[in-house]
Write a protein that holds these residues in place. Sequence first.
Motif, PDB file in Angstrom:
ATOM      1  N   SER A 181      -2.167  -5.469  -5.632  1.00 30.76           N
ATOM      2  CA  SER A 181      -1.289  -4.950  -4.592  1.00 30.76           C
ATOM      3  C   SER A 181      -2.034  -3.925  -3.757  1.00 30.76           C
ATOM      4  O   SER A 181      -2.666  -3.005  -4.286  1.00 30.76           O
ATOM      5  N   ALA A 182      -1.959  -4.081  -2.430  1.00 30.31           N
ATOM      6  CA  ALA A 182      -2.534  -3.100  -1.497  1.00 30.31           C
ATOM      7  C   ALA A 182      -1.783  -3.191  -0.180  1.00 30.31           C
ATOM      8  O   ALA A 182      -1.448  -4.293   0.284  1.00 30.31           O
ATOM      9  N   GLU A 223      -4.515   1.145   1.035  1.00 31.02           N
ATOM     10  CA  GLU A 223      -4.118   1.881  -0.161  1.00 31.02           C
ATOM     11  C   GLU A 223      -3.721   0.901  -1.255  1.00 31.02           C
ATOM     12  O   GLU A 223      -2.882   0.024  -1.056  1.00 31.02           O
ATOM     13  N   ARG A 224      -4.336   1.062  -2.420  1.00 33.32           N
ATOM     14  CA  ARG A 224      -4.057   0.172  -3.541  1.00 33.32           C
ATOM     15  C   ARG A 224      -3.018   0.809  -4.452  1.00 33.32           C
ATOM     16  O   ARG A 224      -3.016   2.027  -4.661  1.00 33.32           O
ATOM     17  N   ARG A 225      -2.164  -0.032  -4.989  1.00 31.17           N
ATOM     18  CA  ARG A 225      -1.138   0.430  -5.912  1.00 31.17           C
ATOM     19  C   ARG A 225      -1.368  -0.186  -7.277  1.00 31.17           C
ATOM     20  O   ARG A 225      -1.823  -1.328  -7.392  1.00 31.17           O
ATOM     21  N   ALA A 226      -1.064   0.584  -8.314  1.00 36.47           N
ATOM     22  CA  ALA A 226      -1.105   0.033  -9.656  1.00 36.47           C
ATOM     23  C   ALA A 226      -0.156  -1.159  -9.738  1.00 36.47           C
ATOM     24  O   ALA A 226       0.913  -1.160  -9.124  1.00 36.47           O
ATOM     25  N   CYS A 227      -0.558  -2.163 -10.471  1.00 36.61           N
ATOM     26  CA  CYS A 227       0.183  -3.426 -10.490  1.00 36.61           C
ATOM     27  C   CYS A 227       0.206  -3.930 -11.932  1.00 36.61           C
ATOM     28  O   CYS A 227      -0.856  -4.245 -12.492  1.00 36.61           O
ATOM     29  N   ARG A 228       1.369  -3.995 -12.538  1.00 35.02           N
ATOM     30  CA  ARG A 228       1.473  -4.389 -13.939  1.00 35.02           C
ATOM     31  C   ARG A 228       2.116  -5.755 -14.070  1.00 35.02           C
ATOM     32  O   ARG A 228       3.157  -6.027 -13.481  1.00 35.02           O
TER      33      ARG A 228
END
Length: 599
Positions: A562-563, A546-551
């Motif tokens: 990020s995953a 699962e990938r997460r938004a990464c700022r």
Amino acid sequence: MTDAATDTLRALYGTDVPPIAARAFSVGRLSFEMVGGDLRAIRVDGEEVLRGIQYLVRDRDWGTLAPAIRHLEIDERDGDMRIGYVADCVGPDGDRLRYAATIVARETGLDVVVEAEAIDDVTTARLGFCVLHPAGLAGAPLRVEHGDGSVEESRFPDLIEPWQPFTDIAALIHRQRELTIACRLEGDTFEMEDQRNWSDASYKTYVRPLAKPWPYVVPAGTIDRQSVRLELTGALSRPRPAASRTTEITMGAPIGVMPRIGLVVTPAEAEATLARRPTLIDAGVQDLLLSFESQAGQGRAEMAALARAVAGLPHCKTLECVIAADGDLDAELGRIADHVARSDLRLDAVAIYPAPDLQSTPPGSAWPDCPPLADIYAAARRAFRGLALGGGMYSYFTELNRKRPPLDRLDFVSHATCPIVHAADDLSVMQSLEAIPPILRSARAIVGDKPYRLGPVTIGMRQNPYGSRTMPNPRRERMAMAMCDPRQDGRFAAAWTIGYAAATEGAALDTLTLGAVTGPLGVIGENGPRPVYTAVAMLARMAGLERRACRSSAPDKVAAVSAGERVVVANLTARVEAARIGNVELSLKPFEIAEVVAI
């Protein structure tokens, strides 16, 4: 240069040749840099208003000739700065051109004038100014003044324009808050192209319409004078906030899963790949893209070499095949399918590309003869029954944008990218990462929810759609359109690769192919894994998670992916950079990549 300094350069860039130093200038609120005679990073009160002003001499294959600059003079008086120099260019056939440049800078703008003289008959694809507006202006209002006196109120394109958004340009005027920036052009007919097509982070306004024939000859003795004027009125009104010394990486909501990670195998590198199988397996990539060029005479021997290289490997295997497409499609594709069967090559998918599409068709040019893509894909279905079928472009997004495939005939769509089509300096290559999100948004607008396989993605150019060859690079320079790029051997390529993966965040990619196994575009060199191998292995461990938004608070400095429970970060600069992910503090060396677990 000391041995330690040489070793550091090689570790970072794969070469002991340092980056060309930029010379900084400022006049009041206006500042800019000069590199090799070109102006870049043109700023007002520290904020970029133009990405660059370049005077370019292209050879017949669109290679950029490096000017030999002499008689550089700088004079400051009465609030103005005057810079002058003479430059000599020599083409691959020995044809010579000389030009004199004058730059006048003041707080209210810039004047850049060039007068060029052809010493011999000069064969060129382009001769003159290119003005680069930053890609960050996407969607911003733009006034275009045309050569016939008409005025057009428009906007910088948001989705990437396949063709020139504006032609016959005399001036381009835009605003950044209360500051008006007018760019006035004289000396030739100018038009704009959306350079994000090629992953350049800019809109380029250039001379000589592409509808005119190229290459063309400038007769000996010809004098050509062109000018660019930058006029600045008003103010930015709001000061930019002071930049933090630490880049903050913040996690957001889940955004799907990480794509499968792939690498390319070619027949020429099949034996080298076979010899490096343990290292390939350790990289953990999921996909192998097997490249086969039927139109170039490759046949059963090359297919057998590919089969030997990948026999028994657990990876998903896709055959990307360029066909001549100049005769009986069923006969040609049937022969290729027979090569596959006789080689006992076990495939999961095949992607078919017709050879006429290997060369780009510029605006105004006639499209080459090519069977309809629907007919090609139908023949491929008959030849490769039971396999997933892909298409799109063997080359770059530009060509996909200009020739869009019939999606109902395909199971997936693919194209490659290359950041050194137009410029190969370190800054331009890293800035190309800014263009990846608009490429992917624009591609998604074309392909909809069709599975999207991106790659191969490499700094070096594997094939030149804009000329007869990739540029030879025996001295391992930073050279546009070269297949062999020295940075593939350095930490630079590893950082750029992580930055590229970070830029794919919103694309819902099926597969991301990050170069080749071996060879000049490979992650494994003659002496073992290159630094980019580590980057690819880090991303491969994330595939399917699962990938997460990464700022990133400073995406031009530090990028992050990020995953699952992993975050991979990359320093995109040649300086030490501080970064913070939650409670984890990082000090990243130049172009260093790092993996943080359990954030």
